[in-house]
Design an enzyme around this catalytic site. Structure first.
Site, PDB file in Angstrom:
ATOM      1  CB  CYS A 157      -4.418 108.718  47.378  1.00  0.00           C
ATOM      2  SG  CYS A 157      -4.577 106.952  47.666  1.00  0.00           S
TER       3      CYS A 157
ATOM      4  NE  ARG B 254      -4.947 112.904  43.216  1.00  0.00           N
ATOM      5  CZ  ARG B 254      -4.071 113.298  42.309  1.00  0.00           C
ATOM      6  NH1 ARG B 254      -4.365 114.313  41.527  1.00  0.00           N
ATOM      7  NH2 ARG B 254      -2.907 112.717  42.185  1.00  0.00           N
TER       8      ARG B 254
ATOM      9  CD1 TRP C 144      -9.440 104.027  43.577  1.00  0.00           C
ATOM     10  CD2 TRP C 144      -7.364 103.178  43.491  1.00  0.00           C
ATOM     11  NE1 TRP C 144      -9.450 102.958  42.702  1.00  0.00           N
ATOM     12  CE2 TRP C 144      -8.198 102.423  42.632  1.00  0.00           C
ATOM     13  CE3 TRP C 144      -6.032 102.812  43.600  1.00  0.00           C
ATOM     14  CZ2 TRP C 144      -7.725 101.341  41.874  1.00  0.00           C
ATOM     15  CZ3 TRP C 144      -5.555 101.740  42.851  1.00  0.00           C
ATOM     16  CH2 TRP C 144      -6.405 101.020  41.995  1.00  0.00           C
TER      17      TRP C 144
ATOM     18  CG  ASN D 189      -0.995 109.999  45.257  1.00  0.00           C
ATOM     19  OD1 ASN D 189      -0.845 110.904  44.457  1.00  0.00           O
ATOM     20  ND2 ASN D 189      -1.329 108.796  44.881  1.00  0.00           N
ATOM     21  N   GLY D 190       0.605 107.054  46.418  1.00  0.00           N
ATOM     22  CA  GLY D 190       1.653 106.312  45.733  1.00  0.00           C
ATOM     23  C   GLY D 190       1.767 104.913  46.307  1.00  0.00           C
TER      24      GLY D 190
ATOM     25  CD  GLU E 185     -14.446 105.397  25.677  1.00  0.00           C
ATOM     26  OE1 GLU E 185     -13.499 104.684  26.057  1.00  0.00           O
ATOM     27  OE2 GLU E 185     -14.893 106.336  26.355  1.00  0.00           O
TER      28      GLU E 185
ATOM     29  CE  LYS F  71     -16.269 105.845  29.609  1.00  0.00           C
ATOM     30  NZ  LYS F  71     -15.121 106.498  29.008  1.00  0.00           N
TER      31      LYS F  71
ATOM     32  CD  GLU G 298     -15.214 103.909  32.812  1.00  0.00           C
ATOM     33  OE1 GLU G 298     -15.185 104.529  31.759  1.00  0.00           O
ATOM     34  OE2 GLU G 298     -14.301 103.989  33.658  1.00  0.00           O
TER      35      GLU G 298
ATOM     36  CG  HIS H  38     -10.601  84.655  14.130  1.00  0.00           C
ATOM     37  ND1 HIS H  38     -10.225  83.699  13.215  1.00  0.00           N
ATOM     38  CD2 HIS H  38     -10.919  85.763  13.421  1.00  0.00           C
ATOM     39  CE1 HIS H  38     -10.283  84.220  11.997  1.00  0.00           C
ATOM     40  NE2 HIS H  38     -10.709  85.477  12.101  1.00  0.00           N
TER      41      HIS H  38
ATOM     42  CE  LYS I  10     -12.152 112.762  34.898  1.00  0.00           C
ATOM     43  NZ  LYS I  10     -12.594 111.708  33.972  1.00  0.00           N
TER      44      LYS I  10
END
Ligand code: F6R
Length: 604
Positions: free
Chosen positions: A2, A27, A74, A98-99, A476, A480, A483, A499, A599
């Site tokens: 946010c 954000r 977000w 935000n939070g 990675e 990538k 996402e 395994h 982000k």
């Protein structure tokens, strides 16, 4: 997550708030909203989705004033619909947040006479403050009392519909900066939000709260005592969010910037003749363990670095995911150096891990791309990435800069600890100097990878395999791909597949094998045989020697430049970045702002 912007002054604010929000869209982009005070009360406009939708809403129904707060969301609590979009109103109070307010359910129960109109945790803040105002407190008193009721993380911007033009701001756990203007004051989640408004910033400290008015600002600490905080002057240009230039997406631009950005990183740590002062801030002889903590892509940089530090410098490395670290009561030694790796420098879990180590008396370093970030300010040693602003939500150039910095520091560690002789150090630094060229050459595989991506795009699942330092590159690559293309992908250490996960291999399942021709190559080829025998479609990312030796077993081969073992993870990374990018564009997804992501992850 946010983003918050606020302006209180004498000129109209809406357009400038929207400009600030656009800079904060990285954000979150689930919904956006703005509220203004304009002499006839608090007015707001909100829209689901990106800021462009809010702009459309404002065109149809304009609002403006001399004070305003704005938000890009977000979603954490409550669906990303218009009703849950900030600002939230209760009585005379409007709030952006935000939070996460962790005790919001308790507060709702306490305020059971009140009507809640959203599913968010945030709305309780407006109600608590409105109740406090109704009890006869001044706005300032009511704000201070409200903060004392909140548990969790917040960066807040609040306006009250009264005779004064004021914005109330507070920070606990989520970053917040005040910008100083001429007859105006600003509020923003970060310096980028305020880039067009002010270069004189004050970063609020934990527990701080502030009152902004056209005449200036007052800051108080968590005990309501007036405090002075330093003013930081941001260098001109440092915050310019570059445009896409000739590229269709920021991500593609950032992938192609990497020959330049890895060099910029390298220069911070390695001069013409020696390691720089910045690199030498760390004394690797004073420690016997590195504890690297990060999230997501940044944690994979840490995983690659573990191979480097252990193999080159003989220095033990633990790599931990930040969200797990502090909750498992890690056994820490004072002879360790804690290294937070983070593009943003604001990731909530990584920051919390850093604070945990500081509290335990462990020396800390932060390797970050934003040198004005909370981590850079709080760590004992701040180390820059110098990758420039990364706008694409999927990290690319920041990752290779993290790798470059960590590779260089591993060589410094080897030198300081006399783990290898001077000749050996000279060879490694020579290789580092050739990195930019290698990355340029790796980028020339883009057209071949685009063809391969056409074939990969219809897949529902994909596997990435690697061995040694190529294992985190496989992680990675899978991250990538999932996402930005939304294809389900998993990265595995090649030897681990048998395994369990090999049960998932069936006819034509794509398996991307990352295997430069190193001493582990033949072992990886054996694992490749195992999945090929079960019908997997192999895409081999390798080098010339690897292509000669095993290319015939693969459906397609991507030949990346040959390097020594040291730099191979960096070069192979370019291949998996391009693969994710081209697959996503083949599928037509929103490459720069993929669904559900943000982000900067400033909530736990
Ligand atoms: C993936 C990605 C994320 C970040 C993670 C940490 O492409 O970008 O996994 O790496 O959220 O972010 P920072 O590096 O800002 O701490």
């Amino acid at each position: 997550m946010c983003g918050i912007v606020g302006i209180v002054g004498t000129e109209k604010v809406t357009d400038r708030l929207i400009d600030g929000l656009k800079r904060l869209e990285y954000r979150g982009y689930d919904s956006a909203g703005v509220a203004v005070l304009n002499g006839s009360g608090l007015k707001r406009a909100r829209a689901k989705g990106k800021i462009a939708s809010l702009v459309d809403a404002l065109e149809k129904d304009p609002i403006d004033g001399h004070a305003g707060i704005a938000h890009t969301r977000w979603a954490t609590h409550g669906k990303p619909n218009i009703n849950n979009a900030h600002p939230h109103f209760a009585g005379k109070v409007g709030v952006v947040h935000n939070g996460i307010i962790e005790n919001y359910q308790d507060i709702r129960r306490e305020l059971n006479g009140r009507n809640f109109s959203t599913d968010t945790d945030t709305e309780v803040i407006a109600h608590v403050m409105d109740e406090a105002l109704k009890s006869g407190l001044t706005s300032k008193e009511a704000f201070s009392q409200t903060l004392k009721k909140l548990r969790g993380a917040y960066a807040l911007g609040i306006m009250v519909d009264d005779e004064k033009d004021e914005i109330f701001a507070a920070r606990a756990g989520s970053p917040l900066a005040i910008g100083i203007g001429n007859g105006e004051m600003y509020l923003g989640s970060d310096a980028l939000a305020l880039a067009q408004l002010s270069r004189e910033l004050i970063y609020l400290e934990e527990g701080d709260w502030a009152v902004l008015s056209p005449a200036g600002y007052e800051i108080f600490d968590e005990n309501d005592q007036p405090v002075k905080r330093d003013v930081t002057v941001i260098q001109a240009g440092a915050m310019s969010a570059s445009d896409k230039g000739e590229y269709e997406h920021y991500m593609l631009k950032e992938i192609h910037e990497q020959p330049i950005t890895v060099n910029a990183t390298l220069k911070a740590y390695l001069g013409a003749d020696d390691f720089t002062e910045t690199a030498r801030k760390i004394d690797f002889t004073a420690i016997d363990r590195l504890v690297i903590i990060a999230c997501g892509t940044a944690s994979y940089a840490g995983e690659v670095a573990k191979y480097w530090f252990e193999q080159i410098a003989g220095l033990a490395v633990d790599v931990d995911i930040a969200s797990e670290f502090r909750y498992r009561q890690p056994v820490l030694s004072k002879n360790s150096l804690f290294v937070a790796v983070s593009q943003s420098g604001e990731t909530a879990d990584t920051l919390a891990a850093l604070r945990y180590c500081k509290q335990a008396g462990i020396p800390t370093a932060a390797l970050v791309n934003v040198m004005t970030s909370t981590m850079a300010r709080e760590a004992d040693i701040a180390l820059p990435l110098n990758a420039g602003p990364e706008i694409g939500v999927a990290s690319t150039k920041a990752f290779t800069s993290q790798l470059t910095a960590l590779a260089t520091l591993a060589v410094l560690a080897a030198s300081q600890r006399a783990a290898i002789d001077e000749d050996g150090i000279a060879k490694l630094t020579e290789q580092l100097s050739s990195l930019s060229n290698l990355v340029s050459k790796a980028l020339t595989t883009s057209a071949d990878i685009a063809k391969l991506a056409e074939a990969l795009a219809p897949a529902k699942h994909a596997f990435f395999l690697g061995r040694g330092a190529m294992t985190p590159v496989a992680f990675e690559g899978a991250l990538k791909l999932k996402e930005i293309s939304y294809i389900h992908a998993e990265g595995y250490a090649a030897g681990e597949l048998k395994h369990g996960p090999i049960a998932l291999i069936e006819q034509d399942v794509p398996v991307i094998v990352i295997a430069p021709h190193d001493e582990l190559f033949e072992k990886t080829v054996s694992n490749m045989q195992e999945v090929a025998a079960r019908g997997a479609r192999i895409y081999l990312f390798t080098d010339e020697d690897g292509a000669k030796a095993a290319g015939h077993m693969a459906h397609s081969v991507i030949v990346l430049p040959k390097t020594g073992k040291f730099l191979a993870p960096l070069v192979q990374t370019i291949g998996v970045q391009l693969l994710a990018y081209h697959t996503a564009t083949a599928l037509g997804t929103d490459v720069d702002q993929p669904r559900n992501l943000a982000k900067s992850v400033t909530v736990e």
